[in-house]
Scaffold this active site. Structure first.
Site, short mmCIF file in Angstrom:
data_model
loop_
_atom_site.label_atom_id
_atom_site.label_comp_id
_atom_site.label_asym_id
_atom_site.label_seq_id
_atom_site.Cartn_x
_atom_site.Cartn_y
_atom_site.Cartn_z
N TYR A 342 0.66 -1.17 -0.07
CA TYR A 342 -0.19 -0.03 0.01
C TYR A 342 0.91 1.25 0.02
CZ TYR A 342 -3.72 3.11 1.58
OH TYR A 342 -4.70 4.34 1.66
N CYS A 343 0.45 2.07 -0.79
CA CYS A 343 1.48 3.54 -1.06
C CYS A 343 2.94 3.15 -1.11
CB CYS A 343 1.05 4.38 0.28
SG CYS A 343 1.68 5.98 0.17
N LEU A 344 3.68 3.85 -0.26
CA LEU A 344 5.14 3.46 -0.56
C LEU A 344 5.38 1.97 0.05
CD1 LEU A 344 6.63 6.92 0.99
CD2 LEU A 344 6.72 5.96 -1.42
N LEU A 370 -1.28 -1.11 -4.16
CA LEU A 370 -2.59 -0.17 -3.85
C LEU A 370 -2.10 1.41 -3.77
CD1 LEU A 370 -4.14 -2.14 -0.74
CD2 LEU A 370 -4.44 -2.29 -3.11
#
Length: 612
Positions: A342-344, A370
């Site tokens: 998710y994200c980074l 994501l």
């Protein structure tokens, strides 16, 4: 707190960590002219760092040098552009004439506005704003705002980065003086105040005072105490099965008689606490997965402090993602591992997948990303805070404490959407006197984390500033990694209103990998678009399609136009894809693996997520 026994690694050792100068370097030997010069230079640098750290308290971590350089670049080029000046003068005259014609009719009924707000601007949508003189006030504001946008864009010779900063800064200043922010020019607020005899202002003043006291005493905002990890949120049953100085690994308890043979490992971003994916039971992606029969592992990052200042990106890769992969595959051996980032966390997972692919390690079965970017040339308005001056400024801020406080990061994100996250909230809470009820997602959002000095500097420079990962320059264990080496199927999720990872930037996964990519675009923003459970009353939709490894590239605009929308949450579409890659149903595995050096260390949510 005792770390769990080390899992035997199936990977080659990492390269030695380079020294980060000047923070960790040893002082030069005194007695020589060169040593004296180095000591004097270090002393001057120390003074500069202290000055920047002190100034950061006033500028909320923003580099004033970047702001000055941007406006200077804009002003000088505009001063030398008589054609642009002529255009702006003509626009000013036309807008003045439009406003004059409108003002002559504004008091009448059914007066058509001379300018419409942007679709995302809801400040003037109430019927009260269509009454004189308020329609004239807000129309004048919008025309002025539009003129300044024209003035700060399209000036020949201004660098793209400086133009973005000048436009952004001017918009922020204008939003400060929006008529919706003041009692005398906000008809909705006047009506509310008259109806309540001013009681709304009294309540708002009390809320303002309470919030100020909470902020000064480092207390959580009102209502956040009702969403405690392990009590109201992060309550999906599980056990901590691995711990080192950087992560805890949670294995969730099975909730079905049989499970899919291939487990799922989730890697959240290190700049957030993992339980955004395990909020209240109705909003929990983790619970959704285990109830469908998946064995789920979750990485929980430690909240770093000053003692962790020298942790770097190599630590987060090796002691974070790769250590979690080692542990999960030791607990569920001889099975492929479906991964999610998710994200980074997705960026870091992509780096790990490329590393394993380069080294011939085939333990991964699929990868879900994501709201994750792997190319950082177009990171949206977040790029406003990414240039050499800003990063050097942040490094000096972090140097003082050894980390970047999560509150500073949260302030930067709020600034990107100040109209909704700052001004609209202040008007709603402190002038209307109406408390926004705290939600599980809102409470998670204020549960901020820190970023260690070394690691935050390295990822900003290598990823955002230099784009080393996408360009094939990023090195792991002394050798470059390439995203094109990834061969496992990829499911990439992006959100339409994401300002942190804009969806066209996320879409670039198609250009950088030579594997099957299923791309899903959902409505919502960076967090709400992801935390989007199916159920009644969900007003969401998504688009999804799969590109085979040997198919030709389709640009994002064409993809958007030709991919039909599906009503509802994206979770079921992803679950169907995941189950096609999860193997057959088998008996659930044991929690932990004591014989492999992975005993159960305690109950979820563990210790790291509770660290302040």
């Amino acid at each position: 707190m005792t770390p769990s026994p080390k899992v035997p690694s199936q990977r080659r050792p990492a390269a030695a960590k380079p020294v980060l100068s000047p923070t960790t370097s040893q002082p030069p030997t005194a007695g020589t002219a060169q040593a004296k010069g180095e000591l004097e230079a270090a002393e001057r640098r120390h003074i500069d760092r202290m000055a920047h750290a002190a100034m950061a308290r006033l500028t909320q971590g923003l580099s004033p040098e970047t702001l000055v350089a941007s406006y200077a670049d804009w002003w000088v080029h505009l001063a030398m552009a008589p054609g642009k000046q002529k255009e702006l003068a003509e626009k000013a005259l036309r807008k003045t004439a439009r406003l004059a014609r409108f003002s002559a009719q504004a008091a009448g009924e059914d007066c058509a506005p001379c300018i419409e707000p942007l679709p995302q601007d809801k400040r003037f949508s109430a019927p009260e704003w269509q009454q004189w003189p308020f329609n004239l006030i807000y129309e004048s504001f919008l025309l002025n705002q539009q003129w300044w946008h024209n003035a700060t864009t399209g000036v020949n010779g201004v660098s793209r980065h400086h133009e973005q900063i000048a436009t952004f800064g001017t918009r922020q200043l204008l939003d400060t003086f929006s008529p919706s922010n003041f009692l005398a020019t906000n008809p909705e607020l006047i009506k509310k105040t008259v109806e309540e005899g001013g009681a709304n202002l009294v309540r708002g003043a009390r809320y303002w005072w309470e919030d100020g006291l909470r902020q000064k005493t480092n207390q959580l905002p009102e209502g956040a105490e009702h969403f405690r990890p392990g009590h109201e949120v992060a309550v999906t049953p599980g056990k901590v099965v691995y711990r080192n100085e950087l992560i805890e690994l949670i294995q969730y308890s099975p909730q079905t008689e049989t499970v899919y043979a291939d487990p799922v490992l989730i890697v959240p971003s290190w700049i957030l606490k993992y339980y955004i994916l395990d909020l209240s039971p109705g909003n929990s992606l983790v619970r959704y997965l285990v109830e469908r029969g998946h064995t789920v592992f979750m990485v929980s990052w430690k909240n770093p402090d000053a003692n962790d200042r020298d942790l770097g990106m190599d630590d987060y890769l090796n002691k974070g993602v790769l250590a979690a992969i080692d542990a999960a595959t030791a607990i569920v051996p001889k099975r492929s591992l479906n991964t999610m980032g998710y994200c980074l966390g997705g960026t870091l997972l992509s780096m790990a997948a490329a590393t394993l692919a380069r080294d011939g390690d085939t333990r991964l079965g699929s990868m879900t990303l994501l709201a994750s970017e792997v190319d950082f040339t177009e990171p949206g308005e977040l790029s406003l805070f990414i240039d050499e001056s800003q990063i050097a400024y942040l490094e000096d801020i972090m140097w003082e404490h050894g980390f970047l406080d999560g509150k500073q990061m949260a302030g930067a994100f709020a600034l990107l959407n100040s109209r909704d996250l700052v001004w609209s909230r202040m008007v709603h809470d402190y002038l209307f006197g109406i408390r926004q009820p705290m939600t599980d997602l809102g409470a998670w959002n204020v549960d901020a984390t820190r970023m260690p000095f070394r690691q935050h500097s390295e990822y900003l420079r290598s990823l955002y500033l230099n784009n080393d990962l996408a360009d094939g320059r990023y090195q792991v264990a002394g050798r470059p990694i390439a995203l094109s080496d990834i061969r496992v199927p990829v499911f990439s999720v992006a959100a339409q209103r994401d300002t942190v990872a804009p969806w066209p930037s996320v879409y670039k996964i198609h250009l950088l990998t030579d594997t099957e990519v299923t791309f899903c675009l959902t409505t919502g923003g960076h967090n709400v678009g992801v935390v989007n459970p199916p159920g009644p009353g969900v007003r969401r939709s998504h688009q999804v399609s799969t590109r085979a490894a040997d198919e030709r590239y389709v640009d994002p605009d064409t993809w958007f136009a030709n991919t039909p929308a599906i009503d509802g949450s994206w979770w079921p579409s992803w679950a169907e894809w995941l189950e096609a890659h999860a193997g057959k149903r088998v008996a659930p595995p044991a929690l932990g693996a004591a014989k492999a050096g992975l005993p159960v260390l305690g109950d979820a949510p563990g210790q790291y997520v509770l660290m302040p």
